[in-house]
Design an enzyme around this catalytic site. Structure first.
Site, PDB file in Angstrom:
ATOM      1  N   ASP A 109       0.801  -1.236   0.000  1.00 17.46           N
ATOM      2  CA  ASP A 109       0.000   0.000   0.000  1.00 17.46           C
ATOM      3  C   ASP A 109       0.831   1.282   0.000  1.00 17.46           C
ATOM      4  OD1 ASP A 109      -0.896  -0.765   3.446  1.00 17.46           O
ATOM      5  OD2 ASP A 109       0.849   0.343   2.717  1.00 17.46           O
ATOM      6  N   HIS A 124       7.223  -7.327  -1.017  1.00 10.13           N
ATOM      7  CA  HIS A 124       6.156  -7.762  -1.938  1.00 10.13           C
ATOM      8  C   HIS A 124       5.842  -6.694  -2.971  1.00 10.13           C
ATOM      9  CE1 HIS A 124       4.543 -10.959   1.105  1.00 10.13           C
ATOM     10  NE2 HIS A 124       5.696 -11.267   0.593  1.00 10.13           N
ATOM     11  N   CYS A 135      11.818  -4.327 -20.372  1.00 15.22           N
ATOM     12  CA  CYS A 135      13.148  -3.766 -20.064  1.00 15.22           C
ATOM     13  C   CYS A 135      13.328  -3.475 -18.583  1.00 15.22           C
ATOM     14  CB  CYS A 135      13.361  -2.479 -20.881  1.00 15.22           C
ATOM     15  SG  CYS A 135      12.335  -1.104 -20.339  1.00 15.22           S
ATOM     16  N   CYS A 160       5.553   1.514 -21.362  1.00 15.10           N
ATOM     17  CA  CYS A 160       6.888   1.875 -20.889  1.00 15.10           C
ATOM     18  C   CYS A 160       7.421   3.080 -21.686  1.00 15.10           C
ATOM     19  CB  CYS A 160       7.824   0.682 -21.078  1.00 15.10           C
ATOM     20  SG  CYS A 160       9.555   1.053 -20.732  1.00 15.10           S
ATOM     21  N   THR A 201       0.960  -9.151  11.211  1.00 13.43           N
ATOM     22  CA  THR A 201       1.046 -10.163  10.167  1.00 13.43           C
ATOM     23  C   THR A 201       0.646 -11.516  10.732  1.00 13.43           C
ATOM     24  OG1 THR A 201       2.503 -11.321   8.590  1.00 13.43           O
ATOM     25  CG2 THR A 201       3.549 -10.458  10.588  1.00 13.43           C
ATOM     26  N   ALA A 244      -2.191  -2.047  16.461  1.00 15.75           N
ATOM     27  CA  ALA A 244      -0.876  -1.468  16.154  1.00 15.75           C
ATOM     28  C   ALA A 244      -0.886   0.053  16.290  1.00 15.75           C
ATOM     29  CB  ALA A 244      -0.461  -1.863  14.737  1.00 15.75           C
TER      30      ALA A 244
HETATM   31  N1  APR Z   1      -3.282  -4.164  14.778  1.00 10.61           N
HETATM   32  C1  APR Z   1      -2.453  -5.248  14.804  1.00 10.61           C
HETATM   33  N2  APR Z   1      -2.693  -6.390  14.088  1.00 10.61           N
HETATM   34  C2  APR Z   1      -3.810  -6.418  13.329  1.00 10.61           C
HETATM   35  C3  APR Z   1      -4.711  -5.333  13.256  1.00 10.61           C
HETATM   36  C4  APR Z   1      -4.413  -4.176  14.021  1.00 10.61           C
HETATM   37  N3  APR Z   1      -5.216  -3.101  14.028  1.00 10.61           N
HETATM   38  N4  APR Z   1      -5.737  -5.691  12.418  1.00 10.61           N
HETATM   39  C5  APR Z   1      -5.465  -6.938  11.971  1.00 10.61           C
HETATM   40  N5  APR Z   1      -4.322  -7.387  12.524  1.00 10.61           N
HETATM   41  C6  APR Z   1      -3.642  -8.659  12.313  1.00 10.61           C
HETATM   42  C7  APR Z   1      -4.556  -9.843  12.086  1.00 10.61           C
HETATM   43  O1  APR Z   1      -4.884 -10.443  13.324  1.00 10.61           O
HETATM   44  C8  APR Z   1      -3.652 -10.754  11.236  1.00 10.61           C
HETATM   45  O2  APR Z   1      -2.863 -11.598  12.071  1.00 10.61           O
HETATM   46  O3  APR Z   1      -2.896  -8.516  11.123  1.00 10.61           O
HETATM   47  C9  APR Z   1      -2.720  -9.781  10.518  1.00 10.61           C
HETATM   48  C10 APR Z   1      -3.030  -9.656   9.045  1.00 10.61           C
HETATM   49  O4  APR Z   1      -2.737 -10.910   8.458  1.00 10.61           O
HETATM   50  P1  APR Z   1      -2.976 -11.108   6.887  1.00 10.61           P
HETATM   51  O5  APR Z   1      -4.301 -10.518   6.524  1.00 10.61           O
HETATM   52  O6  APR Z   1      -2.675 -12.543   6.594  1.00 10.61           O
HETATM   53  O7  APR Z   1      -1.874 -10.182   6.204  1.00 10.61           O
HETATM   54  P2  APR Z   1      -0.327 -10.483   6.047  1.00 10.61           P
HETATM   55  O8  APR Z   1       0.187 -11.304   7.174  1.00 10.61           O
HETATM   56  O9  APR Z   1       0.314  -9.169   5.811  1.00 10.61           O
HETATM   57  O10 APR Z   1      -0.303 -11.351   4.684  1.00 10.61           O
HETATM   58  C11 APR Z   1       0.967 -11.648   4.171  1.00 10.61           C
HETATM   59  O11 APR Z   1      -0.069 -12.628   2.216  1.00 10.61           O
HETATM   60  O12 APR Z   1      -1.582 -12.627   0.482  1.00 10.61           O
HETATM   61  C12 APR Z   1      -0.272 -12.356   0.816  1.00 10.61           C
HETATM   62  O13 APR Z   1       1.062 -10.797  -0.312  1.00 10.61           O
HETATM   63  C13 APR Z   1       0.015 -10.896   0.612  1.00 10.61           C
HETATM   64  O14 APR Z   1       1.561  -9.519   1.868  1.00 10.61           O
HETATM   65  C14 APR Z   1       0.474 -10.406   1.994  1.00 10.61           C
HETATM   66  C15 APR Z   1       0.898 -11.697   2.671  1.00 10.61           C
END
Ligand code: APR
Length: 253
Positions: A109, A124, A135, A160, A201, A244
Site C-alpha cells: 500500500d 512484496h 526492459c 513503458c 502479520t 498497532a
Molecule cells: N493491529 C495489529 N494487528 C492487526 C490489526 C491491528 N489493528 N488488524 C489486523 N491485525 C492482524 C490480524 O490479526 C492478522 O494476524 O494482522 C494480521 C493480518 O494478516 P494477513 O491478513 O494474513 O496479512 P499479512 O500477514 O500481511 O499477509 C501476508 O499474504 O496474500 C499475501 O502478499 C500478501 O503480503 C500479503 C501476505
C-alpha cells in the site's frame, strides 16, 4: 517446560531504547486502522476476489486491461487510506541517529513511504510503482496518491516510456519469486538486530514468515504486536495483543 519469560510493554520499551539495531516486519494489520483491508482477517481482501483471476502473471498476460482495472480500483480505494499513528511512529523512530531502524514490509500500500519512512524493504512490492514487462524500467506513481490521481479503470494499460511495451504493477504476484537482493537485505538485517518487532502479520506467508525466526536464532528479542495469536506467538519474548495504531506509538513514545 520453563515458563516463558514474557516481557511487559515497559520492558519492551526499554529494550527498544537500549537497542543499537531494531528491525520491524510489518503486515496488513499495521494498515488495517488506515482502512486498508487485510488479506485473511474478517472481510479480508482475498475473501472477495479469486487471487488466481487477478494477481498472477498468467492473468496479466491473458488480460492486462482486467488486471489493471483491478489495481486501479485498489489504488482508488487507497486514496482515502492515510498513514496511521503506527506508520508515523516508525517513520519518526527511524530518524534517531543513535539507533538503526529498518522496516521490512509485506504491504504493497505504500503507507510507510507516504508516512515519511525512507527506504522500507518492500519485499512484496508497491502498488504505486510500475515496471516494464520487457526492459524492467520502473515508474514511481506515489505522486498520484498525493494528487489523488488514478486513471479510469477502463483506461488502456500504461506503456513503458523506454521501450513502449506494457508496464505492470511492481508487486509480487502469486507464484513469482521475491527480489533476491531485497530478501537478502531483509535476512541480513534480521540476523544483525537486537530487537525485532513483528507488527500485524499472520505469519502464514513464506518466505516473510521466516524472517522473525532468523532474528530469534541470532539472539534478537522478538516482540509481536497483533490482535490475536499467530504461529509465531510461542516463540516471542512478548506478544502485545492490541491494535498497532495504539501500541507502536507507545513503544517508541
Ligand atoms: N493491529 C495489529 N494487528 C492487526 C490489526 C491491528 N489493528 N488488524 C489486523 N491485525 C492482524 C490480524 O490479526 C492478522 O494476524 O494482522 C494480521 C493480518 O494478516 P494477513 O491478513 O494474513 O496479512 P499479512 O500477514 O500481511 O499477509 C501476508 O499474504 O496474500 C499475501 O502478499 C500478501 O503480503 C500479503 C501476505
Amino acid at each position: 517446560m520453563p515458563a516463558k519469560s514474557r516481557l511487559s510493554i515497559d520492558e519492551v520499551r526499554h529494550r527498544l531504547a537500549d537497542a543499537a539495531s531494531v528491525v520491524v516486519l510489518t503486515g496488513a494489520g499495521i494498515s488495517a486502522e488506515s482502512g486498508v483491508p487485510t488479506y485473511r482477517g474478517t472481510g479480508g481482501l482475498w475473501k472477495n476476489f479469486r487471487a488466481q483471476d487477478l494477481a498472477t502473471l498468467e492473468a496479466f498476460d491473458r488480460d492486462p486491461a482486467l488486471v489493471w482495472g483491478w489495481y486501479r480500483n485498489r489504488r482508488r480505494a487507497l486514496l482515502d487510506c492515510k498513514p496511521n499513528p503506527a506508520h508515523r511512529a516508525l517513520a519518526a523512530a527511524a530518524v534517531n541517529p543513535e539507533r538503526e531502524l529498518i522496516v521490512i514490509t509485506q504491504n504493497i500500500d505504500g503507507l510507510h513511504t507516504i508516512a515519511g519512512l525512507a527506504d522500507p524493504l518492500e519485499i512484496h512490492g508497491n502498488i504505486w510503482r510500475e515496471k516494464c514487462v520487457r526492459c524492467r524500467h520502473r515508474v514511481d506513481r506515489t505522486a498520484d496518491y498525493t494528487a489523488r490521481r488514478v486513471p479510469a479503470e477502463d483506461a488502456p494499460p500504461p506503456k513503458c516510456p523506454g521501450c513502449d511495451d506494457l508496464l505492470r504493477p511492481d508487486v509480487v504476484w502469486f507464484g513469482e519469486q521475491l527480489d533476491p537482493l531485497l530478501l537478502d537485505s531483509a535476512f541480513r538485517a534480521a540476523e544483525a538486530c537486537d530487537v525485532m518487532l513483528v507488527v500485524g502479520t499472520s505469519c502464514e506467508v513464506h518466505p516473510a514468515a521466516l524472517i522473525p525466526l532468523v532474528a530469534r536464532k541470532a539472539g534478537a528479542c522478538l516482540v509481536e504486536i497483533n490482535l490475536e495469536p499467530t504461529p509465531l506467538t510461542e516463540r516471542c519474548d512478548a506478544s502485545l495483543f492490541a491494535p498497532a495504531g495504539q501500541t507502536v506509538p507507545e513503544l517508541f513514545g
